[in-house]
Write an enzyme that holds these catalytic residues in place. Structure first.
Site, PDB file in Angstrom:
ATOM      1  N   ASN A 199      26.093  49.716  66.851  1.00 57.07           N
ATOM      2  CA  ASN A 199      26.305  48.898  67.907  1.00 57.07           C
ATOM      3  C   ASN A 199      27.765  49.409  68.762  1.00 57.07           C
ATOM      4  O   ASN A 199      27.706  49.668  69.837  1.00 57.07           O
ATOM      5  CB  ASN A 199      26.476  47.459  67.814  1.00 57.07           C
ATOM      6  N   TYR A 205      19.157  39.426  54.822  1.00 59.34           N
ATOM      7  CA  TYR A 205      19.337  40.781  54.648  1.00 59.34           C
ATOM      8  C   TYR A 205      18.276  41.300  53.684  1.00 59.34           C
ATOM      9  O   TYR A 205      17.928  40.641  52.514  1.00 59.34           O
ATOM     10  CB  TYR A 205      20.568  41.116  54.311  1.00 59.34           C
ATOM     11  N   ALA A 218      27.487  40.483  69.918  1.00 53.89           N
ATOM     12  CA  ALA A 218      28.299  40.420  70.829  1.00 53.89           C
ATOM     13  C   ALA A 218      29.949  40.802  70.647  1.00 53.89           C
ATOM     14  O   ALA A 218      30.422  41.427  71.317  1.00 53.89           O
ATOM     15  CB  ALA A 218      28.461  39.169  71.351  1.00 53.89           C
ATOM     16  N   ASP A 274      30.812  43.233  68.217  1.00 51.25           N
ATOM     17  CA  ASP A 274      30.560  44.784  68.546  1.00 51.25           C
ATOM     18  C   ASP A 274      30.613  45.079  69.792  1.00 51.25           C
ATOM     19  O   ASP A 274      31.388  46.164  70.096  1.00 51.25           O
ATOM     20  CB  ASP A 274      29.147  45.260  67.939  1.00 51.25           C
TER      21      ASP A 274
HETATM   22  N1  LIG Z   1      29.320  30.872  74.583  1.00 47.73           N
HETATM   23  C1  LIG Z   1      29.737  32.052  75.195  1.00 47.73           C
HETATM   24  N2  LIG Z   1      29.802  32.299  76.359  1.00 47.73           N
HETATM   25  C2  LIG Z   1      30.171  33.419  76.881  1.00 47.73           C
HETATM   26  N3  LIG Z   1      30.751  34.616  76.172  1.00 47.73           N
HETATM   27  C3  LIG Z   1      30.382  34.282  75.034  1.00 47.73           C
HETATM   28  C4  LIG Z   1      30.228  33.338  74.270  1.00 47.73           C
HETATM   29  N4  LIG Z   1      30.301  33.422  72.915  1.00 47.73           N
HETATM   30  C5  LIG Z   1      30.802  34.465  72.720  1.00 47.73           C
HETATM   31  N5  LIG Z   1      31.055  35.162  73.791  1.00 47.73           N
HETATM   32  C6  LIG Z   1      31.537  36.461  74.178  1.00 47.73           C
HETATM   33  O1  LIG Z   1      31.355  37.434  72.854  1.00 47.73           O
HETATM   34  C7  LIG Z   1      32.328  37.886  72.240  1.00 47.73           C
HETATM   35  C8  LIG Z   1      32.360  37.907  70.898  1.00 47.73           C
HETATM   36  O2  LIG Z   1      32.038  36.543  70.305  1.00 47.73           O
HETATM   37  P1  LIG Z   1      32.055  36.328  69.011  1.00 47.73           P
HETATM   38  O3  LIG Z   1      33.622  36.553  68.501  1.00 47.73           O
HETATM   39  O4  LIG Z   1      31.863  34.893  68.832  1.00 47.73           O
HETATM   40  O5  LIG Z   1      31.266  37.176  68.268  1.00 47.73           O
HETATM   41  P2  LIG Z   1      31.129  37.862  66.826  1.00 47.73           P
HETATM   42  O6  LIG Z   1      30.710  36.598  65.997  1.00 47.73           O
HETATM   43  O7  LIG Z   1      32.084  38.817  66.564  1.00 47.73           O
HETATM   44  O8  LIG Z   1      29.819  38.637  67.112  1.00 47.73           O
HETATM   45  P3  LIG Z   1      29.047  39.642  66.138  1.00 47.73           P
HETATM   46  O9  LIG Z   1      27.740  38.992  65.732  1.00 47.73           O
HETATM   47  O10 LIG Z   1      28.829  40.879  66.775  1.00 47.73           O
HETATM   48  O11 LIG Z   1      29.784  39.993  64.999  1.00 47.73           O
HETATM   49  C9  LIG Z   1      33.425  36.689  72.726  1.00 47.73           C
HETATM   50  O12 LIG Z   1      34.858  37.396  72.926  1.00 47.73           O
HETATM   51  C10 LIG Z   1      33.055  36.653  74.321  1.00 47.73           C
HETATM   52  O13 LIG Z   1      33.261  37.735  75.356  1.00 47.73           O
HETATM   53  O1  LIG Z   2      25.115  41.782  59.889  1.00 46.00           O
HETATM   54  C1  LIG Z   2      25.115  42.854  59.717  1.00 46.00           C
HETATM   55  O2  LIG Z   2      25.581  43.480  58.683  1.00 46.00           O
HETATM   56  C2  LIG Z   2      24.569  43.750  60.851  1.00 46.00           C
HETATM   57  O3  LIG Z   2      25.095  44.748  60.996  1.00 46.00           O
HETATM   58  C3  LIG Z   2      23.414  43.421  61.806  1.00 46.00           C
HETATM   59  C4  LIG Z   2      24.190  43.145  63.240  1.00 46.00           C
HETATM   60  O4  LIG Z   2      23.826  44.304  64.029  1.00 46.00           O
HETATM   61  C5  LIG Z   2      25.468  42.798  63.270  1.00 46.00           C
HETATM   62  O5  LIG Z   2      25.772  41.666  62.524  1.00 46.00           O
HETATM   63  C6  LIG Z   2      25.965  42.371  64.659  1.00 46.00           C
HETATM   64  O6  LIG Z   2      27.381  42.293  64.489  1.00 46.00           O
END
Ligand SMILES: Nc1ncnc2c1ncn2[C@@H]1O[C@H](COP(=O)(O)OP(=O)(O)OP(=O)(O)O)[C@@H](O)[C@H]1O
Ligand SMILES: O=C(O)C(=O)C[C@H](O)[C@H](O)CO
Length: 311
Positions: free
Chosen positions: A44, A106, A250, A252
């Site tokens: 991603n 997974y 999000a 990523d």
């Molecule tokens: N409810 C929301 N409204 C608007 N933007 C959001 C919201 N939740 C997350 N985001 C956006 O997504 C970004 C990443 O969110 P978050 O840190 O929760 O993701 P993550 O858990 O790291 O995601 P991933 O599944 O890719 O690891 C935030 O910094 C923000 O920009």
């Molecule tokens: O959860 C994982 O290991 C993945 O790589 C799947 C999703 O693409 C990832 O969680 C998004 O951050």
């Protein structure tokens, strides 16, 4: 702080995954069809970087199967250099299932990527920056050793996204390992929620106190804000108000936007806005990586004119 544009390709290393998603109305138990898409955190990021015109390369492993070929096709179509996507003749491409209720299942044990151990030297040619995540560190001891080595590779800076995945390991095991890996990186991306689980810290400044030597630390706090720490500076930027369709990916997208902007010489604030912009695109849809932003959207992130105030 604005810096000079950084040269070189960004190398993203990890496990590509095929994402299988049931229709929202049925959920997994009653689904008769599943939609198929390509995910994997580092895939991603590589795609998000390519969307922003940053030369990006992906290295990882897939099976000698149709899903592996699909990963290669998606990377290539996005403009990512996929020459170092290795094909395992015996082990399959990893999969995961999304349940609309939010759970992730997974099917990646003994996958092709679980034996990712070293990269060909040529994979590092022209590389100025390497991006890895805590997911790969959880897959197997050889994978973890590779992440450790890549975070200190000579001639390239490195970023590390914690990406703690509770389905892969327990916080008591992951906490010290992810902290030690983060300490090796130049740029660390962390979610406040995952830092709370791993390290029992609850404020962005507490994470900074755990990682004082990291050049840039970015702490994401969902819809509230993201904070960047560099030296004694701290910058906070709220995200774009967005209706959440599905949040997977999000973080990523955020990483890709942030890294691309910083590599282009943008300020911390503009880089946080670019991260939020790409995250908003992914959050508004069902796929793990989104479309390329428009020139107008990028202009909003670059200038900040009209960016929403903190809520
Ligand atoms: N409810 C929301 N409204 C608007 N933007 C959001 C919201 N939740 C997350 N985001 C956006 O997504 C970004 C990443 O969110 P978050 O840190 O929760 O993701 P993550 O858990 O790291 O995601 P991933 O599944 O890719 O690891 C935030 O910094 C923000 O920009
Ligand atoms: O959860 C994982 O290991 C993945 O790589 C799947 C999703 O693409 C990832 O969680 C998004 O951050």
């Amino acid at each position: 702080m604005i810096t000079a544009p950084a040269p070189g390709t960004v190398l993203c290393v990890g496990e590509p995954l095929i994402a299988l998603t049931p229709p929202a109305a049925t959920g997994l138990r009653d689904a008769e069809t599943l939609s198929v898409a390509v995910g994997g955190a580092e895939v991603n990021v590589a795609v998000g970087l390519a969307h922003l015109g940053v030369p990006s390369r992906f290295a990882g492993r897939v099976g000698d199967d149709p899903f592996g070929r699909r990963v290669s096709a998606v990377l290539t179509a996005a403009g990512v250099d996929a020459r170092f996507l290795e094909v395992d003749p015996d082990r399959p491409t990893g999969l995961y299932l999304k349940d609309p209720a939010g759970a992730v299942r997974y099917y990646r044990k003994d996958s092709a990527a679980s034996v990712l151990a070293r990269l060909p030297d040529a994979a590092r040619d022209g590389v100025g920056h390497i991006h890895v995540t805590g997911i790969t560190a959880a897959l197997s001891p050889p994978c973890r050793d590779l992440v450790t080595e890549l975070l200190s590779a000579p001639g390239a800076t490195a970023s590390f996204d914690l990406n703690y995945r509770p389905a892969l390991w327990h916080p008591a095991d992951a906490g010290p390992i992810l902290l030690a890996l983060a300490e090796r990186a130049d740029i660390v991306l962390a979610g406040l929620d995952e830092a709370a689980l791993l390290w029992d810290v609850h404020e962005p400044a507490d994470i900074r106190a755990l990682l004082p030597g990291v050049t840039e630390l970015i702490v994401k706090d969902g819809p509230r804000r993201a904070s960047a720490f560099r030296g004694a500076d701290r910058v906070d930027v709220p995200p774009l108000p967005t209706a959440v369709v599905e949040p997977i990916g999000a973080g990523d997208a955020f990483a890709a936007g942030y890294l691309a902007a910083r590599r282009g010489g943008a300020s911390l604030a503009a880089a946080l806005r670019t991260g939020h912009l790409l995250a908003a695109i992914v959050i508004g849809g069902h796929t793990d990586h989104g479309r390329a932003p428009t020139a107008r959207e990028l202009d909003l992130a670059r200038t900040g004119a009209g960016w929403p105030a903190a809520r």
